[in-house]
Enzyme design. Structure first.
Site, PDB file in Angstrom:
ATOM      1  N   HIS A  87      86.651  64.664  90.272  1.00  0.00           N
ATOM      2  CA  HIS A  87      86.006  63.810  91.262  1.00  0.00           C
ATOM      3  C   HIS A  87      86.078  64.370  92.680  1.00  0.00           C
ATOM      4  O   HIS A  87      85.271  64.006  93.528  1.00  0.00           O
ATOM      5  CB  HIS A  87      86.493  62.365  91.125  1.00  0.00           C
ATOM      6  CG  HIS A  87      85.839  61.719  89.954  1.00  0.00           C
ATOM      7  ND1 HIS A  87      84.635  61.072  90.052  1.00  0.00           N
ATOM      8  CD2 HIS A  87      86.153  61.742  88.656  1.00  0.00           C
ATOM      9  CE1 HIS A  87      84.258  60.683  88.855  1.00  0.00           C
ATOM     10  NE2 HIS A  87      85.169  61.075  87.978  1.00  0.00           N
ATOM     11  N   ARG A 121      76.345  51.466  87.787  1.00  0.00           N
ATOM     12  CA  ARG A 121      77.141  51.591  86.554  1.00  0.00           C
ATOM     13  C   ARG A 121      78.350  50.680  86.683  1.00  0.00           C
ATOM     14  O   ARG A 121      79.030  50.697  87.702  1.00  0.00           O
ATOM     15  CB  ARG A 121      77.610  53.036  86.388  1.00  0.00           C
ATOM     16  CG  ARG A 121      78.539  53.186  85.212  1.00  0.00           C
ATOM     17  CD  ARG A 121      78.945  54.610  84.996  1.00  0.00           C
ATOM     18  NE  ARG A 121      79.970  55.036  85.940  1.00  0.00           N
ATOM     19  CZ  ARG A 121      80.425  56.290  86.004  1.00  0.00           C
ATOM     20  NH1 ARG A 121      79.906  57.219  85.220  1.00  0.00           N
ATOM     21  NH2 ARG A 121      81.361  56.617  86.845  1.00  0.00           N
ATOM     22  N   GLU A 151      77.395  59.547  76.973  1.00  0.00           N
ATOM     23  CA  GLU A 151      78.376  60.544  77.417  1.00  0.00           C
ATOM     24  C   GLU A 151      79.438  60.789  76.356  1.00  0.00           C
ATOM     25  O   GLU A 151      80.437  61.453  76.616  1.00  0.00           O
ATOM     26  CB  GLU A 151      79.000  60.141  78.758  1.00  0.00           C
ATOM     27  CG  GLU A 151      79.517  58.740  78.834  1.00  0.00           C
ATOM     28  CD  GLU A 151      80.020  58.357  80.227  1.00  0.00           C
ATOM     29  OE1 GLU A 151      80.166  59.224  81.094  1.00  0.00           O
ATOM     30  OE2 GLU A 151      80.285  57.153  80.412  1.00  0.00           O
ATOM     31  N   ASP A 197      81.144  63.984  80.962  1.00  0.00           N
ATOM     32  CA  ASP A 197      81.964  63.541  79.832  1.00  0.00           C
ATOM     33  C   ASP A 197      81.425  64.037  78.504  1.00  0.00           C
ATOM     34  O   ASP A 197      82.192  64.330  77.589  1.00  0.00           O
ATOM     35  CB  ASP A 197      82.079  62.007  79.828  1.00  0.00           C
ATOM     36  CG  ASP A 197      83.150  61.548  80.805  1.00  0.00           C
ATOM     37  OD1 ASP A 197      84.260  62.132  80.770  1.00  0.00           O
ATOM     38  OD2 ASP A 197      82.893  60.651  81.617  1.00  0.00           O
ATOM     39  N   ARG A 203      88.343  67.548  81.106  1.00  0.00           N
ATOM     40  CA  ARG A 203      87.652  67.932  82.347  1.00  0.00           C
ATOM     41  C   ARG A 203      88.601  68.053  83.533  1.00  0.00           C
ATOM     42  O   ARG A 203      88.241  68.590  84.565  1.00  0.00           O
ATOM     43  CB  ARG A 203      86.477  66.978  82.648  1.00  0.00           C
ATOM     44  CG  ARG A 203      86.882  65.559  82.939  1.00  0.00           C
ATOM     45  CD  ARG A 203      85.678  64.624  82.942  1.00  0.00           C
ATOM     46  NE  ARG A 203      85.105  64.437  84.269  1.00  0.00           N
ATOM     47  CZ  ARG A 203      84.220  63.499  84.577  1.00  0.00           C
ATOM     48  NH1 ARG A 203      83.761  62.684  83.635  1.00  0.00           N
ATOM     49  NH2 ARG A 203      83.737  63.382  85.783  1.00  0.00           N
ATOM     50  N   CYS A 244      72.405  62.113  84.556  1.00  0.00           N
ATOM     51  CA  CYS A 244      73.086  61.858  85.827  1.00  0.00           C
ATOM     52  C   CYS A 244      74.385  62.637  85.966  1.00  0.00           C
ATOM     53  O   CYS A 244      75.095  62.475  86.948  1.00  0.00           O
ATOM     54  CB  CYS A 244      73.325  60.363  86.024  1.00  0.00           C
ATOM     55  SG  CYS A 244      74.476  59.677  84.832  1.00  0.00           S
TER      56      CYS A 244
HETATM   57  C1  PEP Z   1      79.369  61.888  83.473  1.00  0.00           C
HETATM   58  O1  PEP Z   1      80.310  61.739  82.695  1.00  0.00           O
HETATM   59  O2  PEP Z   1      78.560  62.843  83.403  1.00  0.00           O
HETATM   60  C2  PEP Z   1      79.149  60.931  84.567  1.00  0.00           C
HETATM   61  C3  PEP Z   1      78.058  60.950  85.291  1.00  0.00           C
HETATM   62  O3  PEP Z   1      80.143  60.034  84.812  1.00  0.00           O
HETATM   63  P1  PEP Z   1      81.521  60.400  85.584  1.00  0.00           P
HETATM   64  O4  PEP Z   1      81.402  61.794  86.098  1.00  0.00           O
HETATM   65  O5  PEP Z   1      81.666  59.401  86.670  1.00  0.00           O
HETATM   66  O6  PEP Z   1      82.534  60.235  84.513  1.00  0.00           O
HETATM   67 MG    MG Z   2      81.392  59.875  82.707  1.00  0.00          MG
END
Ligand code: PEP
Ligand code: MG
Length: 538
Positions: free
Chosen positions: A187, A329, A428, A452, A462, A499
């Site tokens: 993040h 979301r 995901e 994900d 990740r 996304c």
């Molecule tokens: C993803 O998993 O690609 C996603 C957009 O959600 P996040 O990165 O917030 O887990």
């Molecule tokens: Mg995700």
């Protein structure tokens, strides 16, 4: 000049002072203090505040998870009162005239080591409790004198940053990020892309003695230059001017349609984490919001945000986008996004654990509050709701029935909401991708979360930077799943978008458009670059 190399997660440049984010225990500085009595008082105040926090946590845990699980907070309170622990810290401050943070950190290391070396398993486990109470104390001590306050725009350096740490930082004071660890889809990386600032991860440990020094962060090559020489500074200025020129050129694409040369239109939206990011989405001419990560509202709060608080934020975004689509979301708490007041249980594998929709469908009270806020806000703009971490049809059925229940409640109370609000799901997990033909008839759209999806398909955590050599974000297994999902959506007359971070990779974006993706949602800073790319596709 010192040159340190890492892996770039966002191509940009900046120059400024280094700020070592002092969360890491190793960066707790030993400071000589003048008045040990005052310092002990400061420590005692922090201890009292820690106890208050722990008592509140105990009460909350008691209500939510029962006496057995709540007990841990009582143990922590007792440990704070432990004569040996308390005595060791105060005598260290007294005898050595050191700051309380340092005394706590030093004592914690010694006690934790002693516990770890004991034969008894129960006593060994107390090591992490000592670390926990010590971290709490250090945090309270640091807050009281704002040890981590970023006083001027700086390049932030840290071991790694959790989402809750990054949300608390003053964004106006961040020029760039450098983390010793970290991964492409962490993040911190996502935040850097949203903020359009350079970020370099995986540098390995950097000594905190460089705190406050001038540096250049080159997000193109993934290099940090500490104490740059004249030549480097000149080179930086020249390249920065070129970068600014490129942004001006891209700005000319504002207002132009996002369509291929053959006229295929693609909806190009932006990913945001808070109403504050709206300005950046609008500045970059996003055609909508494709992913509003609502969990950041929870991460910024000290307790569960109320329905009204959430409603105000969703309404602000809906109104700010003036009728353009805003896909919110529902909260994706869990895994790396842990929040104290959720009191989530310790998990061996949090990424495979109690996360996102699993929490919502278990603790429906939290979920219903969010759904009510979202439905109320839907009367003020073009809101769609999207649900994360779906793995089964049965989850979708449960979600839909809860949404219906809230709609009925609002109807009865005469509160307006968008009756035909679009409901979509994130794809995901491999499970959701594989059964996307069954899921498609049940929802209005799919949005593919490649971050994900990659983690779960390739079995690569990740958050674990050591696995980077094994991460192939364009692995054929992932591309095949994505293509299947788009096809299954279309077979049922539904739209499918992407996304995850991969949507901003220009060659991947081209591949997704060729697969028939209807929408791409990327960090605001990538909107115009992706538009430029799409307009070049034949
Ligand atoms: C993803 O998993 O690609 C996603 C957009 O959600 P996040 O990165 O917030 O887990
Ligand atoms: Mg995700």
């Amino acid at each position: 000049m010192i040159e340190i190399n890492g892996k770039s997660v966002y191509n940009s440049l900046c120059m400024g002072k280094l700020h070592f984010y002092g969360r890491d225990k190793k960066t707790i500085k030993r400071v000589k203090i003048e008045n040990p009595r005052e310092e002990i008082l400061r420590f005692q105040n922090a201890r009292a505040a820690a106890k208050t926090e722990l008592r509140e946590l105990y009460e909350k845990a008691l209500r939510q998870v029962g006496e057995d699980n709540a007990q841990i907070f009582q143990i922590h309170i007792m440990m704070l009162d432990d004569e040996d622990y308390f005595g060791a810290i105060t005598s260290m401050i007294n005898n050595m005239s050191v700051n309380a943070e340092y005394a706590v950190s030093y004592t914690s290391d010694i006690f934790a080591k002693n516990f770890r070396e004991m034969d008894d398993e129960y006593m060994q486990a107390r090591a992490s409790d000592v670390c926990d109470i010590s971290d709490r104390l250090i945090k309270l001590l640091s807050d009281s004198k704002d040890a981590d306050e970023i006083t001027e725009p700086s390049i932030i350096i840290a071991g790694d940053l959790t989402p809750s740490e990054t949300v608390q930082m003053d964004k106006d004071k961040i020029l760039g990020f450098v983390t010793f660890q970290g991964s492409q889809t962490s993040h911190t990386a996502i935040l850097a892309r949203t903020m359009n600032i350079p970020a370099v991860i995986n540098t390995g440990e950097i000594s905190a003695e460089h705190h406050g020094k001038m540096a250049i962060l080159d997000g193109f090559s993934g290099t940090l230059y500490i104490d740059p020489d004249e030549l480097k500074i000149e080179d930086y200025k020249r390249r920065k001017a070129l970068e600014d020129e490129r942004s001006t050129l891209l700005a000319e694409l504002k207002g132009k349609p996002t369509e291929t040369r053959s006229g295929k239109k693609v909806n190009l939206y932006a990913n945001i984490g808070s109403p504050r990011d709206l300005a950046s989405a609008l500045q970059n001419d996003a055609e909508g919001i494709g992913l509003f990560r609502s969990e950041f509202l929870y991460l910024e709060a000290k307790d569960f945000p109320s329905e009204d608080e959430q409603f105000a934020k969703y309404k602000e975004v809906a109104e700010g986008m003036c009728g353009k689509k805003v896909i919110v979301r529902t909260m994706d708490i869990g895994a790396d996004k842990k929040i104290g007041y959720f009191n989530l249980p310790h998990e061996e594998n949090p990424a495979l654990g109690y996360r996102a929709i699993r929490i919502c469908l278990t603790d429906t009270k939290i979920f219903k509050t969010q759904l009510r806020a979202l439905l109320r806000a839907s009367a003020f703009g073009n809101i769609s709701i999207m649900f994360p971490m779906i793995t089964s049809l049965c989850e979708v059925t449960q979600i839909k029935s809860l949404v219906e229940e809230i709609k009925r409640e609002l109807q009865q109370d005469g509160i307006p909401f968008k009756k035909d609000i679009e409901l979509g799901i994130m794809i995901e997990t491999p499970a959701a991708a594989i059964i996307s033909d069954l899921l498609a008839p049940e929802v209005d759209f799919f949005s593919i979360g490649t971050n994900d999806l990659t983690q779960y398909t390739l079995a690569v955590d990740r958050q674990n930077s050591a696995l980077e050599p094994f991460v192939d974000v364009k692995h054929p297994a992932i591309l095949r799943l994505i293509e299947t999902v788009i096809q299954n959506a279309h077979k049922h007359g539904k739209w499918a978008g992407i996304c995850g971070e991969l949507a901003a990779d220009l060659s991947a974006a081209e591949a997704f458009v060729n697969m028939g993706a209807d929408e791409l949602s990327v960090s605001p800073a990538f909107v115009l670059k992706v538009r430029e790319k799409i307009r070049e596709i034949d």
